[in-house]
Design a protein around this motif. Structure first.
Motif, PDB file in Angstrom:
ATOM      1  N   UNK A  58       9.308  78.746 -17.242  1.00 32.36           N
ATOM      2  CA  UNK A  58       8.122  78.334 -18.002  1.00 32.36           C
ATOM      3  C   UNK A  58       7.300  79.374 -19.098  1.00 32.36           C
ATOM      4  N   UNK A  76      13.510  79.589 -12.805  1.00 36.08           N
ATOM      5  CA  UNK A  76      14.341  78.937 -11.920  1.00 36.08           C
ATOM      6  C   UNK A  76      15.717  79.917 -11.922  1.00 36.08           C
ATOM      7  N   UNK A 119       4.856  74.103 -18.908  1.00 36.96           N
ATOM      8  CA  UNK A 119       6.231  73.609 -18.276  1.00 36.96           C
ATOM      9  C   UNK A 119       6.315  72.112 -18.873  1.00 36.96           C
ATOM     10  N   UNK A 137       4.139  73.896  -9.860  1.00 45.11           N
ATOM     11  CA  UNK A 137       4.232  72.875 -10.933  1.00 45.11           C
ATOM     12  C   UNK A 137       4.058  71.413 -10.150  1.00 45.11           C
ATOM     13  N   UNK A 138       3.711  71.748  -8.888  1.00 39.50           N
ATOM     14  CA  UNK A 138       3.222  70.186  -8.073  1.00 39.50           C
ATOM     15  C   UNK A 138       2.126  69.655  -8.758  1.00 39.50           C
ATOM     16  N   UNK A 139       1.892  68.401  -9.137  1.00 38.90           N
ATOM     17  CA  UNK A 139       0.909  67.674  -9.702  1.00 38.90           C
ATOM     18  C   UNK A 139      -0.347  67.600  -8.655  1.00 38.90           C
ATOM     19  N   UNK A 188      16.483  78.570  -0.066  1.00 35.52           N
ATOM     20  CA  UNK A 188      16.735  78.532  -1.749  1.00 35.52           C
ATOM     21  C   UNK A 188      16.785  77.164  -2.167  1.00 35.52           C
ATOM     22  N   UNK A 189      17.423  76.068  -1.309  1.00 31.57           N
ATOM     23  CA  UNK A 189      17.340  74.696  -1.688  1.00 31.57           C
ATOM     24  C   UNK A 189      18.831  74.380  -2.369  1.00 31.57           C
ATOM     25  N   UNK A 196      18.923  76.124  -5.623  1.00 29.23           N
ATOM     26  CA  UNK A 196      18.258  77.296  -5.557  1.00 29.23           C
ATOM     27  C   UNK A 196      16.848  77.379  -6.181  1.00 29.23           C
ATOM     28  N   UNK A 197      16.142  76.284  -6.368  1.00 27.77           N
ATOM     29  CA  UNK A 197      15.040  75.928  -6.734  1.00 27.77           C
ATOM     30  C   UNK A 197      13.866  75.567  -6.003  1.00 27.77           C
ATOM     31  N   UNK A 198      14.174  75.787  -4.724  1.00 27.45           N
ATOM     32  CA  UNK A 198      13.012  75.519  -3.866  1.00 27.45           C
ATOM     33  C   UNK A 198      11.863  76.554  -4.014  1.00 27.45           C
ATOM     34  N   UNK A 199      10.567  76.247  -3.660  1.00 29.94           N
ATOM     35  CA  UNK A 199       9.575  76.823  -3.570  1.00 29.94           C
ATOM     36  C   UNK A 199       8.841  76.772  -5.071  1.00 29.94           C
ATOM     37  N   UNK A 200       9.144  75.933  -5.827  1.00 26.86           N
ATOM     38  CA  UNK A 200       8.583  76.044  -7.135  1.00 26.86           C
ATOM     39  C   UNK A 200       6.990  75.294  -6.969  1.00 26.86           C
ATOM     40  N   UNK A 201       6.248  75.683  -6.215  1.00 22.30           N
ATOM     41  CA  UNK A 201       4.878  75.031  -5.687  1.00 22.30           C
ATOM     42  C   UNK A 201       4.138  74.729  -6.756  1.00 22.30           C
ATOM     43  N   UNK A 210       1.209  71.742   1.282  1.00 20.53           N
ATOM     44  CA  UNK A 210       2.225  72.291   1.747  1.00 20.53           C
ATOM     45  C   UNK A 210       2.522  72.542   3.166  1.00 20.53           C
TER      46      UNK A 210
END
Lengths: 322, 322
Positions: A82, A70, A172, A160-162, A149-150, A153-158, A234
Motif C-alpha cells: 500500500x 504482501x 489500500x 486493513x481489517x475494517x 504465513x498463510x 504468504x499474506x497472513x497477519x495483514x491486520x 484478534x
C-alpha cells in the motif's frame, strides 16, 4: 567473519543493519523512501545505497529484506504494498542479481516477529500476535513457535481489517481500515487536526505527551483505545498467549499500551472467564524488522552451509551418514 | 454395534443425533432450550431428554457435546456462554456421571469444523475458516488440517469481534459485535423492524426472499454484506485457502453467500494480487455440530479402544511391542 545484513523498507524510510548472531545491531544506514507514486527503480536505488553503506568493501554473506507489503508464499515477489510502488514484482531475484549476493525476502512484520521470537518479547510463548505500529500497521501470527504465513504468504495483514463502516478512506483502497485509526500516521493526524501544528512528528508527540500536553495525551488515548479494540478482535479470533506491540510507535510504551490494555479488557468477550493475554512492548524497538530479516538470511544460508558441510563430512566418512 | 451420539446445544435448541462412522445421521431428537436466565439444571435436563430419546434402551459408547460457548483448553468446562446459563462449570464430568457414559466436550463451531474436515466442504484445504451462522456466529480456525483451539481453547470466537464502534449492544456485554449484524437473529430483527411481522422466523424469511419479497431480500443483502466484511477481516488476518459458511442460515445459500462474496472482494486488501479464497456453503447443513461432536466422541473412544486392544495383544505376544 560472515556479514549478514537486514534491510527494513517501510512507508517512509529504509533501515539497513549489520546484525550479529546474537541479534546485536552492529551498525546501521538509513535512507528516506520516495513514496509510492514513483518508479520501483527509485526504491531499489535507496535500498542499494543503504546496503552498500553497510557493506563497504566487504561482501555480505546474505541479505534479508523486510518489506512493508504482501510477499508471496515463495518469498520471491512483493505482490502489493500500500505504501510502496511495487506491484507483483520479483524483487528478491532482481536485487540478488543487482547485489551479487544471496537475498531472502519476507513481510516486515513477519521479520519483526522472527526477531521477537529469537531475541525478544515472545519468550517461551507458543501462540503470539505481533502488532507493529509504524506508518501503518504490520502484523504477524506466531503459532506453535513459528510465523504462520498463510496460504498466499499474506497472513497477519491486520492493518486493513475494517473497524469503522463508512469510515476514513485508506491508501489500500479500503474504507475504515484499522491502521487509519491506530498507527503513527493516525497519531500525527490527530494532533495536527487539534492544534494546527502541520509539521509535528510522532517522536515530538511522544515527548509532548510525556510533558503532559493535553492534545498529545488525547492523541495517545485515541490511538491506544483503537489498539485495544483491534487487539481484542484478534484475540477473539486467535486466542494467543501474549500480544507483542512493536514498531516506531511502541517507543511511547505505557502512553500507548496503558489505554490499549483498558480498551482490550473492556472489549474482549468473556474476559472474566479466560486468561487475558498481556500486551507487552516489543523487545527490539524499531530495528526489529531489520534484525529479523538478517536473522532469516543467517538461518537460511547458515543452514545451507551446515547442510553442505554435513554432506561433505558424510562423503569423507567423518560423520555418520543418516 | 457401537452407538455414538452427538449433541449440539445452541441458543434456542438442543439437537441430539446418532451418527454413523461415515458421518451419516441415523436419527435425531430435538428439544428447545429455556434461555440463559434459567438454572443450568434446566439446560442439562433438556440435553438429557434428547440423549435418552436417541439412546432408548441402548447404552451409548460415547457422547460428544457441541456447546455454543467457550470451552476450556482441557475440554472439561464451559467457561462462558453468551446465550446459555453455564458460567465456569464442569459440564463434561457432571454429564458423564449423570449419563454413566464417556462424554467429550468442545465448542459447537469447533465440532462443526471437525465434521466439515472429516466429511464436508473443507476437502483437501490445509488452512480454512469455518463461520457458523445460527442464533449468533460460531467460528473455527483450521490450520494444517486440524482445528486450532488456541491458548485457552477459545480461538474462533469471531462473533464478538467489534465491527461497529458505538454500535448495537450484544448479549455478551460488548458493543457492535459482528453477530449483531450477521446472524439468524440479525436477519429476523431486520425484517421485523421493516415490516412489523413480530413472529417471522429465519426459514420464513428465506422462503419469502426466494419468492422475491423485497424486505426479505434487503435483509439478506444486509446480513450477507456484513458476512463479507467480517470474512474479509478474517482473511486478512489468517490468509486461508477456503472459507466455509455453515449453520442454520447457510440453508439460504446464494441469497446469503452472493452478497458476501461481493462485499468480501470489495473489502479485501490487495484482492487483485492474491488468491481470493472461495466462500462455500458447508457440506453438512445445520446438523454439522452434532455430527462433529459424535465424530470427536468416536475418535476419542475408538482410539482408546484401539490402544487398549494393542496393549492386550502386546501382552499376549500377538503383536510386536513398541
Amino acid at each position: 567473519m560472515a556479514l549478514f545484513i537486514g534491510v527494513d523498507i517501510g512507508g517512509t524510510k529504509v533501515l539497513a543493519a549489520a546484525v550479529s548472531s546474537t541479534g546485536r545491531v552492529l551498525r546501521t544506514a538509513r535512507r528516506s523512501t520516495p513514496g509510492r507514486q514513483v518508479e520501483a527503480q527509485l526504491i531499489e536505488d535507496a535500498l542499494t545505497e543503504a546496503v552498500e553503506e553497510i557493506a563497504g568493501v566487504r561482501r555480505p554473506s546474505a541479505i534479508g529484506i523486510a518489506a512493508a507489503g504482501f510477499v508471496d508464499a515463495q518469498g520471491e515477489r512483493v505482490r502489493f504494498a500500500p505504501h510502496l510502488p511495487w506491484r507483483d514484482e520479483g524483487v528478491r531475484a532482481r536485487l540478488a542479481e543487482r547485489w551479487s549476493a544471496p537475498v531472502v525476502l519476507d513481510n516486515d512484520a513477519n521479520c519483526a516477529a522472527r526477531a521477537e521470537i529469537a531475541y525478544g518479547a515472545v519468550g517461551d510463548a507458543q501462540h503470539a500476535l505481533i502488532v507493529t505500529l509504524g506508518t501503518g500497521i504490520g502484523g504477524a501470527v506466531v503459532l506453535d513457535g513459528a510465523v504462520h504465513r498463510g496460504y498466499n504468504g499474506m497472513a497477519g495483514e491486520f492493518g486493513h481489517m475494517q473497524v469503522v463502516p463508512n469510515g476514513q478512506a485508506c491508501e489500500c483502497g479500503g474504507i475504515g481500515c484499522w491502521e487509519r485509526y491506530c498507527s503513527g500516521n493516525a497519531l500525527v493526524r490527530h494532533v495536527r487536526a487539534n492544534n494546527g501544528a502541520d509539521d509535528v512528528t510522532g517522536p515530538e508527540i511522544t515527548e509532548a505527551a510525556r510533558a503532559g500536553d493535553p492534545v498529545a495525551l488525547a492523541a495517545f488515548a485515541s490511538v491506544g483505545e483503537w489498539l485495544g479494540i483491534g487487539v481484542s478482535n484478534l484475540v477473539e479470533a486467535f486466542d494467543p498467549e501474549i500480544v507483542v506491540v512493536g514498531g516506531g510507535l511502541s517507543a511511547a510504551d505505557d502512553l500507548l499500551l496503558g489505554p490499549a490494555r483498558v480498551a482490550m479488557r473492556e472489549s474482549l468477550v468473556g474476559a472474566d472467564h479466560r486468561v487475558v493475554p498481556p500486551i507487552v512492548r516489543a523487545g527490539l524497538g524499531p530495528e526489529a524488522g531489520a534484525v529479523g530479516a538478517a536473522y532469516l538470511a543467517r538461518e537460511r544460508f547458515r543452514s545451507a552451509g551446515t547442510r553442505a558441510r554435513a554432506r561433505r563430512q558424510a562423503a569423507r566418512g567423518t560423520a555418520p551418514r543418516r
